[in-house]
Design a protein around this motif. Structure first.
Motif, short mmCIF file in Angstrom:
data_model
loop_
_atom_site.label_atom_id
_atom_site.label_comp_id
_atom_site.label_asym_id
_atom_site.label_seq_id
_atom_site.Cartn_x
_atom_site.Cartn_y
_atom_site.Cartn_z
N ARG A 572 0.84 -1.19 0.00
CA ARG A 572 0.00 0.00 0.00
C ARG A 572 0.87 1.24 0.00
O ARG A 572 2.01 1.21 0.48
N LEU A 573 0.30 2.29 -0.54
CA LEU A 573 1.07 3.52 -0.71
C LEU A 573 0.14 4.70 -0.49
O LEU A 573 -0.93 4.77 -1.07
N THR A 574 0.57 5.61 0.35
CA THR A 574 -0.17 6.86 0.56
C THR A 574 0.74 8.02 0.19
O THR A 574 1.91 8.01 0.57
N GLY A 598 4.37 7.37 1.62
CA GLY A 598 4.44 6.42 2.75
C GLY A 598 4.11 5.05 2.19
O GLY A 598 3.12 4.89 1.50
N SER A 599 4.98 4.07 2.47
CA SER A 599 4.80 2.77 1.83
C SER A 599 4.85 1.65 2.84
O SER A 599 5.65 1.68 3.79
N SER A 600 4.00 0.66 2.64
CA SER A 600 4.01 -0.50 3.52
C SER A 600 5.29 -1.31 3.38
O SER A 600 5.60 -2.14 4.21
N ARG A 607 9.26 5.04 7.32
CA ARG A 607 8.07 4.77 6.51
C ARG A 607 7.81 5.80 5.44
O ARG A 607 7.17 5.51 4.44
N TRP A 608 8.28 7.04 5.63
CA TRP A 608 7.95 8.11 4.68
C TRP A 608 9.19 8.64 3.98
O TRP A 608 10.21 8.89 4.60
N PHE B 22 -3.16 1.84 7.54
CA PHE B 22 -3.24 1.57 6.11
C PHE B 22 -1.91 1.06 5.59
O PHE B 22 -1.84 0.20 4.73
N LEU B 23 -0.83 1.60 6.14
CA LEU B 23 0.50 1.28 5.62
C LEU B 23 1.15 0.08 6.30
O LEU B 23 2.28 -0.25 6.02
N VAL B 25 1.29 -3.63 6.42
CA VAL B 25 0.87 -4.84 5.73
C VAL B 25 1.83 -5.95 6.14
O VAL B 25 2.98 -5.96 5.75
#
Lengths: 1031, 502
Positions: A572-574, A598-600, A607-608, B22-23, B25
């Motif tokens: 996931r990516l925000t 921001g990526s899982s 994270r960012w 959300f991030l 996983v």
């Protein structure tokens, strides 16, 4: 069509129709007359859809299919004729009632609109390194994949076709970007949606244009996915005011030319070799080889037997309509390709529906839906040593029969072990026919958006994008055939079934505000996006079938647990993004952009990531002092700097995982076992690339000649690498961000319209120089090895590595006076260079004599395209080349195995046999067995390295256009083309100098081992005939 | 329309506010270490995982390093093959070694696989004391982990005489390398771990068959003491095994070894590596590395009995030497149980008949896939260890019954008490024939200080008569053969590249 759309309009949006009527009647109150006429181009061709407007009013019409128009106007009126790609023309009506107008093409290509990240720009005002290709430029190239069409077209983009497998194998590298372990493919963005898969399955006919973003200023809005460059693809839309229907069909034949194939011995030559082999070592010659001439006329060319002449067809129907408030386009395509290797097949059925509806002046809605279905069967043609049937075919003894006396395909062949036959050779032709290795894919790409402009200059756009993939893979190996060498038939029949489901979605919310005052032009973009992707796979491997006719799961006696599994991959990516564009008079240009991702995939402590960029441009030619240089019609200087990332680091690399399949037996019971299989790294992050770009664009003679130059300098740091650690830890490696690679290069491109009369001649050329150098690896590590490669600090990435070959020992004196491998070197065996000068040849360890042998990367790559047209004829050529790159001829390990275990490269005939018969000095003596010949074969040396520079005429097309041949269609064009027409190369290791095993993933050394020839599927020459009808 | 925009913005903001969730996983189809090591089952699975590398170590590795690298077994070169130096160098005692470092791949495998066991044991030992699991399980699992760690350090000490001592799990790059420990430090740790394991592990009758037991831990402990010549301490442990009544000799020698599917962990077995025939990936195929090549399918089937034999080519390994064959006394039933002969039609030799190891040649169903277990400690070795410990303490009469117990089973007459030296030689000879091809020979020669003399003489015999030692007519004894007769292997070069400590 016209009538239907009016009906549609009336039905749905009656109010606006009434409004139009009111306007129509209100304008009739002046003194009116009717003007009619025809709008044509310079060649007299009718132009349909030309906008004919009354200057200063909202009144107007468009030309019909014959280029004709009719309009009621006042005598004092001025008509404005405008058409995309042509210079607009204003004509006073006066007393004329017939006004025929000829429009000339607009040579100011710089006024084109260029698609850039999250928006579009006038080409003149672009400050980044962006190159655009329109579908028109590549329409005739009869291939299944977009990337194939782009070969040779774009400076700074190296596109290699690593295998001829239908629908596969395009390797795209922008500005030489690479990584130790992370992926290096560019990010593909289709209609604003950064997709997860590759673009191989997309019908090229759906594409309107492609923008390739190369520098950080153009790409940094894609943040942690931008470091490999970004390819923006825009699909077809209707042109304003027009309805177009076109049908494109081509059909062709593919063949593998004899020329350029790797030369193996035929049956007589092979028998002769074997005879000499035994004679030279003083052993009795086995009866099978005592008389080589007995194989006269009985040659078995196993490679040729796998090839065939194969047909390819493509059908595309395109309907576009942009009238009133609705813009719709539909592209339906069928592509059907049989492969040149027996029983290979690639089919694609595709549909795209793009639709936009202007609800009001403030609100627009849009929906794009593109489903397609792809079927592919290729019976394991490609593969590493021993597993690809093409690789195996060249190794098979040509004295072994493909068919028996009855004409049936043999099952497998083996000669008595007294002949030196170690391996059983299954029948590869049978394998091609009988193995099933098929993939069925259903893809769906879709977007829906709503755009709202509450005030002038301000737009909010929100979109939802979804990609779906459903893929079924089925492999069946019956008991009677196999792709693996050294296997006797029957084999244990086995199947693999793999089911994949992907769901990716992206929600994007953008706001743009643009404002101009006093020659100051601003545009501000801000956005917030969320993206998610999930892949679920299940795999079932089963074997031991009672009956080859029923390869079901239940038909298997055994389910292979090791090959049966399920897996989920998710990320996931925000993101937050913003860009400010400013220019003064369109002359001084500035752009600043920033993205936060921001990526899982990134560790919890990291994270960012933030990815900013700045760029500036100066349109010199708009300055007064430049006016004196009339020959220079355009000049712009550009500079940019920015940071981008590569997040292809795996979804779960940051975690310490438990492998719970490390089972054990106790007695005859199986007990589940679990072990910690990797180390966690919560600091793990993206790879960072900082890039500077300096460039300029020049236009000469009213832009008839346009020249672009770019210099770039990139530094990629924090490379993802599984740093090897001492295994006393219980682990082989630790995933970390390490090291630094520097990239730099020069790109030149020239577009020209050399002659622009009735005879038109355009020529475009580009050349790119890409370089890289490893600046650092992990601390304490100055080199990592690939398969035949070394990546070493201070040197370019992935260099070929091994011993320098230096002929053979000519005689006893030569042997005595030269460095040797103690106990192994003999007269006539391979002589290597004693690099460290210690008098002894050593392979590995502290006294290693290995060194860098060559470079898989080209000194430069280049492309040339040229178009000639005269009257109704057109002719074009596309060429693509690469200079100075080398390949590692991996199969030479076995195709020049002097022990005669396999069939041999024809050149082995000219090996050293005696002092009187020393051959060409390349291949050594066969006497002494593996002790002697093993050095030549097993000690990686420069004999495996071959120059793979090439220039390929990718495409030649000759076309003829019929204008208005009848009432049914407006125009028709007939063309003939040859794809992969000629390959000019000195490469001798195989037929495809573009090949690289890098594509094949695991087992070939991965990214660290570029430029290895695994004897993949050949790239065929395709001759086609095609027609385009416009209705 | 406005509503939908507001809705979409609201949706975005909603998503933004919980972006950390959300991030995050986590892998769905694999467990991560954060969630593992909690339950009783977790620890049992972790212990099971620690056994797994034993299969690699004793499938096709230990017999190369400890038998083919001795006077028991030869390498048979097939001149059509190159790239086989890793095995031939072991047989020819010319393993390339410089500055205490070697590139031999078999050495590397032994090193890495033993440390895999050690790391997995360390992982358990670091966490198990704090775990809330039933006490019996805790003791049993901990005992197994200690046993396996001690066994692996014993292997490392015997092969290398020095090695890094890793006793806690590694969690990042900087902890990966540990300094080299001397042999004495290694043996101190082995003795400490094995002693603790003896106290924690159940007896064989109370333990699941195939797992480590208190008896196995005692045998391991005694082995370490014997190497250190601590004879009295060894005697104590070995007598405890004998008096436990958990073990006895199988009536016939051939039955001491498991078949592919049965007779596993029999009453003579103290500890053995477990293999399982089939497609679970738990099988062995070591028999196929003990056969002379090239062999035709119809010839191979007489050894393996499989339904789908395939002809095999390449190099032949672990072919019994004439020296070993001659070491058997006349009438020794172990000779025919250990060695048999096969004639290869495709051999490149004048004499196409070769001996092969029969004790593991048990019929099985699948080609290259069998479930025969590999013995680590058998009761007969416990008896011979005990006899040796007694002989070394000059308790010669006490030693004799244990030797004779082994001889009687082999169909040989009882030996009588001789001098200490004669008794010592008798034990050595019994060990050689009783334990032939059980990866003992090299270690015995080293720990008894006989390596140099025995191998030098053996090397001279090989060089004097190459055909007798299975060289084909075109083959030759390498010029540097028998030039590297050192008691320990060099540390692996691939690891030397990675470790700052060697």
């Amino acid at each position: 069509m016209e009538q239907r759309s009016i009906l549609l309009k009336r039905g749905l949006w009656g109010s606006s129709f009434i409004l139009a009527l009111v306007m129509f009647f209100s304008s009739t109150s002046f003194a009116q007359k009717t003007v009619q006429g025809k709008v044509t181009g310079q060649e007299g061709e009718a132009l349909a859809g030309v906008s004919v407007a009354v200057k200063g009013t909202t009144k107007g019409t468009t030309t019909d299919g014959n280029g004709s128009y009719k309009l009621d106007v006042a005598e004092s009126a001025t008509l404005v004729f405008s058409y995309i790609g042509y210079t607009a023309k204003e004509v006073q009506v006066g007393n004329q009632s017939t006004l025929n107008v000829t429009l000339s093409t607009d040579n100011k290509i710089l006024n084109e609109i260029v698609v850039v990240g999250y928006g579009s720009q006038v080409k003149k005002e672009v400050t980044g390194a962006v190159q655009t290709i329109t579908s028109k430029e590549i329409k005739d190239i009869p291939v299944s994949q977009i990337a194939q069409k782009l070969q040779g077209q774009v400076a700074g983009v190296q596109i290699n076709q690593t295998t001829g497998r239908p629908g596969q194998g395009m390797n795209v590298r922008i500005r030489g970007q690479l990584s130790v372990t992370a992926g290096s493919d560019p990010l593909y963005v289709i209609d604003g949606f950064p997709i997860t898969g590759n673009i191989g399955a997309i019908n090229p006919d759906e594409i309107e244009d492609i923008s390739i973003l190369k520098d950080a200023a153009s790409t940094s809005l894609y943040g942690s996915r931008a470091a490999n460059g970004v390819v923006l693809i825009t699909t077809k839309r209707g042109k304003s005011g027009q309805t177009n229907v076109s049908l494109n069909v081509f059909t062709g034949t593919q063949v593998v030319p004899k020329k350029g194939r790797f030369e193996m011995m035929d049956a007589v030559e092979f028998a002769q070799f074997k005879k000499e082999y035994y004679e030279d070592q003083g052993s009795p010659v086995p009866v099978e080889f005592q008389n080589p001439s007995q194989y006269e006329g009985k040659n078995n060319d196993w490679y040729d037997a796998l090839l065939r002449r194969a047909p390819v067809q493509s059908y595309n129907l395109t309907v576009t309509s942009n009238k009133d408030r609705v813009n719709t386009s539909v592209v339906a395509g069928v592509f059907n390709q049989q492969g040149v290797v027996l029983n290979t097949k690639y089919q694609r059925y595709s549909l795209r529906l793009n639709s936009e509806y202007k609800v009001s002046d403030k609100v627009t809605l849009g929906v794009n839906i593109a489903p397609n279905y792809v079927f592919d069967n290729t019976p394991r043609t490609d593969g590493d040593r021993g597993t690809g049937i093409l690789f195996n075919a060249i190794h098979t003894w040509p004295v072994m029969p493909i068919r028996d006396e009855k004409g049936e395909l043999t099952l497998f062949n083996r000669f008595p072990s007294s002949t030196g036959n170690i391996f059983a050779y299954p029948n590869w032709v049978r394998a091609a026919y009988e193995l099933v290795n098929e993939t069925r894919q259903v893809n769906l790409l879709s977007n829906a958006f709503v755009a709202y402009s509450p005030i002038k200059g301000l737009t909010f756009k929100s979109s939802m994008n979804v990609e779906l993939l459903n893929q079924k893979f089925f492999f069946f190996n019956p008991s009677t055939a196999t792709n693996a060498i050294n296997t006797a038939i029957p084999v244990t029949a086995n199947t693999i079934r793999e089911y994949t489901d992907d769901l990716g979605w992206l929600n994007e919310n953008l706001a743009t505000y643009s404002k101009s005052f006093n020659n100051h032009n601003f545009e501000l973009l801000a956005g917030y996006t969320n993206q998610s992707y999930r892949r679920e796979t299940s795999r079932i491997q089963a074997d031991t079938y009672a009956d080859d006719r029923l390869p079901t799961i239940q038909g298997a006696i055994n389910i292979n647990r090791g090959g049966t599994n399920s897996n989920v991959q998710e990320w996931r990516l925000t993101s937050l993004l913003s860009r400010l564009t400013y220019n003064y008079k369109g002359k001084y240009l500035f752009t600043a952009s920033i993205r936060r991702d921001g990526s899982s995939r990134f560790g919890s402590n990291n994270r960012w990531g933030t990815f900013p960029s700045l760029s500036a441009g100066w349109v010199l030619s708009d300055e007064d002092f430049m006016k004196q240089y009339g020959v220079i019609s355009f000049a712009k200087l550009r500079a940019s700097i920015g940071v981008t990332g590569n997040n292809n680091i795996g979804n779960y690399t940051q975690y310490a995982l438990i492998n719970n399949t490390v089972n054990v037996a106790f007695g005859n019971n199986v007990a589940a076992g679990a072990v910690v299989s990797s180390l966690a790294n919560s600091n793990l992050g993206w790879e960072t690339t900082r890039q500077i770009d300096l460039g300029f664009d020049l236009g000469f003679l009213n832009d008839r000649f346009q020249f672009t130059y770019d210099y770039y300098l990139k530094n990629t740091t924090n490379l993802l690498y599984a740093v090897q650690i001492p295994q006393e830890s219980g682990f082989g490696n630790f995933n970390d961000n390490i090291g630094e690679i520097k990239f730099w290069g020069h790109e030149f491109s020239l577009n020209s319209r050399i002659i622009d009369r009735k005879l038109k001649w355009n020529a475009n050329a580009n050349i790119s120089f890409n370089r890289n150098k490893v600046i650092a690896l992990a601390e304490g590590i100055d080199r990592v090895y690939g398969l035949h490669h070394i990546t070493r600090v201070g040197y370019p990435f992935g260099q070929f590595y091994g011993h320098l070959a230096n002929g053979v020992y000519k005689n006893a004196e030569d042997l005595k006076n030269s460095p040797v491998v103690p106990g192994r070197s003999t007269i006539g065996s391979i002589k290597l260079v004693d690099v460290n000068g210690d008098g002894v040849l050593t392979n590995g360890g502290d006294k290693d004599d290995r060194t860098i042998l060559g470079n898989p990367f080209p000194k430069f790559t280049y492309g040339i395209t040229t178009n000639l047209s005269y009257g109704n004829f057109d002719f074009s050529v596309v060429g693509s080349g690469s200079q100075g790159n080398q390949l590692w001829v991996r199969h030479l390990y076995s195709t020049a195995n002097l022990d005669g275990v396999f069939n041999l490269h024809r050149e082995v005939k000219y090996r050293w046999r005696s002092e009187a018969n020393p051959g060409k000095g390349f291949y050594g003596t066969t006497v002494g067995g593996g002790t002697v010949t093993g050095i030549e074969r097993d000690w990686q040396n420069s004999r495996f390295v071959a120059d793979a520079s090439f220039f390929t005429i990718k495409n030649i097309t000759l076309g003829y256009t019929f204008n208005k041949p009848n009432k049914l269609f407006r125009s028709a064009r007939l063309y003939a083309s040859i794809q992969q027409a000629f390959v000019f190369t000195k490469y001798w290791g195989g037929s495809n100098p573009e090949t690289s095993a890098q594509q094949n993933g695991a087992g070939d050394g991965g990214n660290l081992s570029p430029g290895v020839d695994l004897f993949n599927y050949p790239v065929p020459r395709t001759s086609t005939l095609g027609v385009n009808f416009n209705f | 329309m406005k509503k939908s925009i507001i809705f979409s913005i609201a949706l975005s903001l909603g998503a933004f506010s919980c972006s950390d969730d959300f991030l995050t996983v986590v892998p769905e189809t694999a467990l991560s270490s954060a969630t593992f090591f909690k339950t009783e089952s977790d620890f049992i699975q972790a212990a099971n995982g620690a056994y797994a590398p034993l299969r690699t170590l004793h499938n096709i590795n230990s017999h190369y390093l400890a038998e083919q690298h001795s006077d028991n077994a030869r390498y048979v070169r097939n001149i059509l093959f190159g790239a086989t130096e890793n095995q031939s160098n072991l047989a020819d005692f010319n393993v390339p070694t410089a500055n205490g470092i070697t590139t031999n791949s078999n050495v590397l495998t032994a090193y890495r696989q033993n440390y895999l066991i050690i790391a997995r044991a360390n992982q358990i030992l670091a966490l198990i004391d704090a775990a809330t699991i039933p006490d019996a399980t805790k003791k049993n699992v901990k005992g197994q982990a200690l046993f396996l760690r001690a066994l692996s350090y014993l292997e490392l000490a015997r092969y290398f005489n020095r090695a890094p001592l890793q006793l806690t799990p590694v969690s990042n790059r900087s902890e990966a390398a540990a300094p080299l420990a001397e042999a004495s430090q290694l043996y101190d740790q082995i003795i400490k771990d094995a002693t603790e394991a003896v106290g924690l592990l159940p007896a064989k009758s109370a333990q699941e068959a195939g797992r480590a037991t208190s008896g196995a831990a005692r045998a391991l402990l005694a082995n370490a003491y014997i190497i250190q010549k601590k004879w009295a301490e060894a005697e104590t442990q070995l007598r405890a095994i004998v008096t436990s009544n958990e073990y006895s000799l199988m009536p016939t020698y051939a039955d001491a070894f498991s078949t592919s599917t049965s007779n596993k962990n029999n009453k003579e077995s103290v500890f053995e590596v477990q293999f399982l025939e089939g497609s679970q990936g738990l099988n062995g195929n070591f028999l196929y590395s003990m056969i002379p090549f090239p062999i035709a399918a119809n010839e191979l089937v007489t050894i393996t009995g499989t339904t789908n034999p395939q002809p095999l080519s390449g190099e032949g390994n672990n072919i019994p030497t004439p020296d070993l064959i001659e070491a058997y006394e006349a009438g020794d039933a172990r000779k025919d149980a250990t060695i048999a002969y096969i004639t290869l039609s495709g051999a490149l030799h004048a004499n196409k008949t070769f001996p092969y190891i029969k004790k593991y040649a048990k019929p099985h169903a699948l080609h290259n896939n069998h479930g025969t277990n590999w013995p680590i400690y058998r009761y007969s070795e416990v008896l011979l260890f005990l006899a040796e410990a007694l002989v070394e303490q000059n308790k010669l009469a006490d030693a004799l019954p244990f030797i004779n117990q082994v001889r009687t089973r082999a169909g040989l007459p009882n030996a009588t008490v001789g001098s200490q030296a004669a008794m010592r030689d008798l034990v050595y000879k019994e060990r050689r024939v009783e334990l032939a091809f059980e990866s003992k020979r090299l270690h015995d020669l080293v720990r008894t200080g006989r390596l140099e003399t025995v191998i030098k003489a053996y090397g001279d015999r090989v060089k004097a008569n190459k055909a007798r030692y299975y060289f084909p007519a075109e083959g030759f004894v390498p010029g540097d053969a028998f030039t590297n007769i050192s008691p320990y292997y060099g540390l692996p070069a691939a690891e030397a590249d990675l470790s700052p400590n060697f």
